[in-house]
Design an enzyme around this catalytic site. Structure first.
Site, mmCIF file in Angstrom:
data_model
loop_
_atom_site.group_PDB
_atom_site.id
_atom_site.type_symbol
_atom_site.label_atom_id
_atom_site.label_comp_id
_atom_site.label_asym_id
_atom_site.label_seq_id
_atom_site.Cartn_x
_atom_site.Cartn_y
_atom_site.Cartn_z
ATOM 1 N N ILE A 622 11.317 -9.151 -1.657
ATOM 2 C CA ILE A 622 10.058 -8.448 -1.421
ATOM 3 C C ILE A 622 10.294 -7.385 -0.353
ATOM 4 C CG2 ILE A 622 7.706 -8.717 -0.531
ATOM 5 C CD1 ILE A 622 8.148 -9.776 -3.412
ATOM 6 N N LYS A 626 3.255 -7.062 3.018
ATOM 7 C CA LYS A 626 1.824 -6.706 3.054
ATOM 8 C C LYS A 626 1.393 -6.069 1.728
ATOM 9 C CE LYS A 626 -0.401 -5.156 6.811
ATOM 10 N NZ LYS A 626 -0.882 -4.275 7.907
ATOM 11 N N GLU A 699 2.491 -6.563 -12.148
ATOM 12 C CA GLU A 699 1.764 -7.104 -13.289
ATOM 13 C C GLU A 699 1.675 -8.617 -13.331
ATOM 14 O OE1 GLU A 699 2.339 -4.219 -16.852
ATOM 15 O OE2 GLU A 699 4.055 -3.923 -15.558
#
Lengths: 732, 166
Positions: A622, A626, A699
């Site tokens: 990641i 945030k 998604e």
């Protein structure tokens, strides 16, 4: 430095909160004119007569374009997944409700709007094809990419016939329209044979090639610019008719033209999620292990183009089932061409498959989570490849713990909160990791800053931010020293921002470009007699805070600013290209997740409130915790919306869309989303997927969410709703 | 076919003076120009967004004499003499309004298109002295649709700004 992963604020945030971010319709050009589209009011037929006299003579009107006088352009697509056949005023045939039939150009928006209302069109109507259930369909060549539309492994019929437990159910999902808050908009201007278009798009390069084809000019003659997109969700992934029509109008009136779709026109020619009818059969042993799965998908397309909602793709790989058959059938209707809508296929398909898995859990008397664990696929059973990484078990356990799954009483309609029925549901989520070739350019300047360019888009996903982080980390400079620009075909090419592929594609290109700029700067220092690093070995070098130094003797160093200050050009530029390697032949690559939902249902009114949702997702590395969390949460809101709110209604007799506005087409408002609503990032290290180790996150947040809510509604009420959205009348 | 009634002459443009973010704007616009279009197309203030032009989405929210309204549902000519505040007028130079800062810190937006309306709505909500518990914020921010689904972060931003007594 650990800039990548840091939950920093969006670098483009300040522009968005101060109103200085410029979206397509906000491009100021001298001599700007305003175009308004007139749309058909029937779904099938031909234009018998056009009366544009009153509109043409209205004040301020410069041109009225109809099929009678529109310049000839190419309306057929050439190639590519996002390219579409477009209705461009080239003939008198009406193929769907709200098809563009005229464009009015005037000197002000008010005059263009007024004059558009004066265009009179008489139609000869014909009988429209409107029924997905009864229309004749066909099997397309592919369901998605290179996947065949009819797939089988093992022998489903034999396995199902011999199964201890059989589930055979049909699930339906409605037409849904993306409705990004920014309506599609195009500002087009010609300079001779050179076209510049400011467009609300998810793909500046796709729009460029579509315009080049339409007007028969080289792509180099077309520039598409899009620094900000007010949401897309797939609807801005293709170049649609209005973009070409705006350019056509600009050429006709020899002035810049702005064409912005009105909200009702957002239900016209910019795509939608097609309705589906999905039959799922599950054959299982008494212990809940699956022996067969059949997933038949019937979805609509238009009579002039093909789009397949690939709802059964996830069925091929989500569970360890020896016998699987998936079939896609498309039915051409007198409706606009459908398109990708957030997790196309996975969102609609997961509603069917994950509802059926829930039905199986009740049939074999197992916890729905346990049924999923018993069918966990350790490797991809369709490709017979290992997963590059898979943390689905961790997602289940993190999600279950954060949600409090242990509170759930197994029997349906067994939990209450005062007069309300309480229900809890779970579903799995998965989304493939896609990646395309992409390039980026890094320019390092003598002021120590980096200017990075990439022809990609930021739809609100955080692209500006995470790519700034990637560049900063590779260069060893603060994020605040990076200026990242995107959304321009003058920049190095990037793919459409769709399929959750932008970070995996462009991120790796930025990384390569930045590293190569860093290495070149290091090389300059090592070869520069004026540098204290002169003559040292590149292997001994480290970079931090814009300073290049000896790892073992940090006091010996030189800064980018000083190195480039001594460079004759004062700056250096490096381009980075990145493309998928052969990882696809060695690994199956997917993100995974688990969705948990809790509902309260009023047994008398049938109203459903989602009171809690927890998602746990593992999507590789990641880059910004945030913005990633925001992406996941947004996807879950979409799942909630799909479960309870969204449906585009078409009148069965007239073929007209009846709720083309945001008062009648429901999307969640703030009050619809509970406070108890959280997405958890499950850490995952994937060394195989791509150099940055990232999977897509845009998604997967919607996948499984509607099923989790539908399963919670069943748990609360004992009523299985297999037809979305779950509206009160289906529960009373 | 309808009978041709001759050329349609629209209403004549008239002088309209608006006070936007404390600045005087002398516009020459047709009386039918909405406040939203006056801001975006005539006053060069496109920070206020057009999402639906039908009063259903809240993207065009501005403050008129401190009250939040949908600027697409009212005509500019009705607001001569009023105090109009748009997103461009909220920060004090480079110093962000606390509500803007809270939206940035709490990531109360993604695409940013509904954001100016959300922020102005939230500023008005605080001025309205509503209770600042989650349920109340969610209720009184429900006139502003965020299709990206940033609602949770919007609530957190409004609550945080509310605690600072703005």
């Amino acid at each position: 430095m650990n800039l990548v992963g840091a939950p920093i604020d969006r670098v483009d945030g300040r522009r968005k909160i101060t109103g200085t971010a410029r979206y397509a319709a906000e491009t100021p050009l001298p001599g700007l004119t305003y175009a308004v589209m007139v749309e058909s009011t029937i779904p099938a037929g031909t234009i018998a007569a056009v009366d544009a006299a009153a509109a043409t003579r209205a004040s301020g009107v410069i041109a009225v374009l109809t099929y009678e006088n529109a310049p000839k352009v190419e309306q057929h697509k050439v190639a590519g997944m996002t390219d579409r056949n477009l209705p461009l005023l080239q003939d008198r045939i009406v193929r769907y409700d709200r098809q563009p039939v005229a464009v009015v150009v005037a000197d002000t928006f008010e005059r263009a709007t007024d004059a558009a209302s004066l265009v009179r069109i008489r139609y000869d109507t014909s009988v429209p094809a409107l029924s997905l259930a009864h229309g004749s369909g066909y099997h397309p060549e592919h369901s998605h990419g290179d996947e065949p539309s009819v797939y089988e492994r093992g022998n489903v019929d034999a396995a199902f016939a011999g199964a201890d437990v059989k589930i055979d159910r049909t699930y339906t999902t409605p037409v849904e329209h993306h409705n990004p808050m920014e309506p599609h908009a195009t500002v087009a201007t010609w300079d001779g044979d050179v076209l510049t278009v400011y467009d609300a798009t998810q793909g500046v390069f796709g729009t460029r090639s579509r315009l080049a084809v339409a007007f028969g000019i080289p792509p180099a003659n077309v520039r598409v610019v899009c620094p900000f997109v007010g949401g897309g969700f797939g609807s801005k992934g293709s170049a649609w008719a209005h973009t070409v029509l705006a350019a056509m109008a600009a050429r006709a009136v020899k002035r810049p033209v702005k064409l912005v779709l009105a909200r009702p026109q957002m239900f016209g020619s910019v795509g939608y999620r097609p309705a589906t009818i999905q039959r799922v059969t599950l054959g299982a042993k008494r212990d809940g292990t699956l022996v067969s799965t059949l997933h038949e998908v019937r979805s609509q397309t238009s009579i002039f183009d093909e789009f397949v909602e690939p709802s059964a793709e996830l069925t091929k790989m989500l569970y360890a089932v020896p016998n699987v058959r998936t079939i896609n059938t498309v039915v051409p209707l007198n409706a606009a061409t459908p398109t990708f809508m957030r997790a196309p296929g996975e969102s609609s398909g997961s509603f069917a498959l994950e509802s059926a898995m829930d039905e199986l859990a009740y049939a074999v008397g197992l916890d729905p989570l346990e049924v999923r664990l018993r069918n966990h696929a350790d490797s991809d059973p369709s490709k017979q490849l290992p997963f590059s990484s898979k943390s689905l078990r961790e997602c289940y356990s993190v999600g279950a713990e954060r949600f409090g799954w242990s509170r759930r009483v197994p029997r349906a309609r067994s939990m209450r909160d005062g007069g309300l029925l309480v229900g809890m549901g779970v579903a799995s989520a998965t989304y493939p990791t896609n990646r395309s070739a992409a390039s980026a350019l890094v320019r390092l300047s003598s002021d120590g800053t980096a200017h990075v360019f990439a022809g990609t888009q930021d739809l609100g996903t955080g692209a500006y931010t995470v790519f700034s982080q990637v560049a900063a980390e590779e260069l060893g400079i603060p994020v605040s020293s990076v200026r990242f620009e995107l959304g321009d075909t003058n920049f190095p090419m990037g793919p459409v921002s769709g399929g959750s592929q932008t970070t995996a594609s462009v991120g790796n290109a930025v990384s390569v470009a930045a590293r190569s700029a860093r290495d070149r700067a290091i090389g300059l220092a090592l070869g520069d007699p004026q540098s204290s690093l002169h003559g040292h070995d590149a292997d001994a070098i480290d970079v931090r805070d814009g300073r290049i130094f000896l790892r073992d003797r940090p006091d010996v160093g030189d800064t980018y600013a000083a190195i480039l200050g001594r460079h004759p050009q004062g700056e250096i530029e490096e381009r980075g290209d990145a493309r998928p390697g052969d990882e696809k032949t060695a690994f199956s690559m997917h993100a995974f997740g688990a969705q948990f939902a809790e509902v309260r249902v009023d047994p008398e009114l049938g109203t459903v409130r989602v009171v809690k949702m927890v998602g746990a997702f593992a999507s590789g590395r990641i880059l910004n915790a945030k913005t990633a969390r925001s992406q996941y949460l947004g996807g879950m809101v979409w799942g909630l919306s799909m479960a309870l709110h969204e449906i585009t209604r078409t009148d069965a007799r007239s073929g007209r869309i009846m709720n083309a506005n945001l008062a009648d087409y429901l999307v969640p408002v703030n009050k619809d989303v509970p406070s108890d609503f959280e997405a958890y990032i499950v850490p995952e290290d994937d060394p195989n997927v791509n150099p940055l180790g990232v999977k897509g996150i845009g998604e997967i947040g919607i996948v499984g969410a509607a099923a989790a809510i539908a399963n919670a509604v069943y748990h609360a009420t004992g009523t299985r709703v297999r037809d979305l959205p779950i509206q009160p009348e289906k529960l009373v | 076919m309808p009978v041709d009634v001759g050329p349609r002459a629209g209403p004549h443009p008239v002088p309209v003076t608006l006070t936007i973010n404390g600045m005087r704007h002398d516009l020459t616009i047709e009386p039918r120009v909405t406040l939203l279009d006056a801001l975006r197309e005539y006053a060069n203030l496109p920070g206020t967004k057009k999402g639906c032009d039908q009063g259903t989405c809240g993207a065009c929210t501005v403050l008129v004499n401190g009250r939040r309204i949908d600027s697409c549902l009212t005509l500019a000519i009705m607001h001569t003499g009023a105090r109009i505040t748009t997103i461009e007028g909220l920060a004090d130079g480079d110093r962000l309004h606390p509500m803007q800062a809270a939206f940035l810190e709490h990531d109360g937006f993604q695409c940013g298109y509904c954001t100016p309306g959300q922020i102005l709505s939230a500023v008005a909500l605080l001025a309205e002295k509503r209770p600042l518990d989650d349920a109340s914020i969610r209720e009184f921010m429900s006139g502003n649709i965020c299709r990206c689904g940033a609602y949770k972060n919007i609530v957190d931003a409004v609550a945080a700004a509310g605690k600072q007594n703005v």
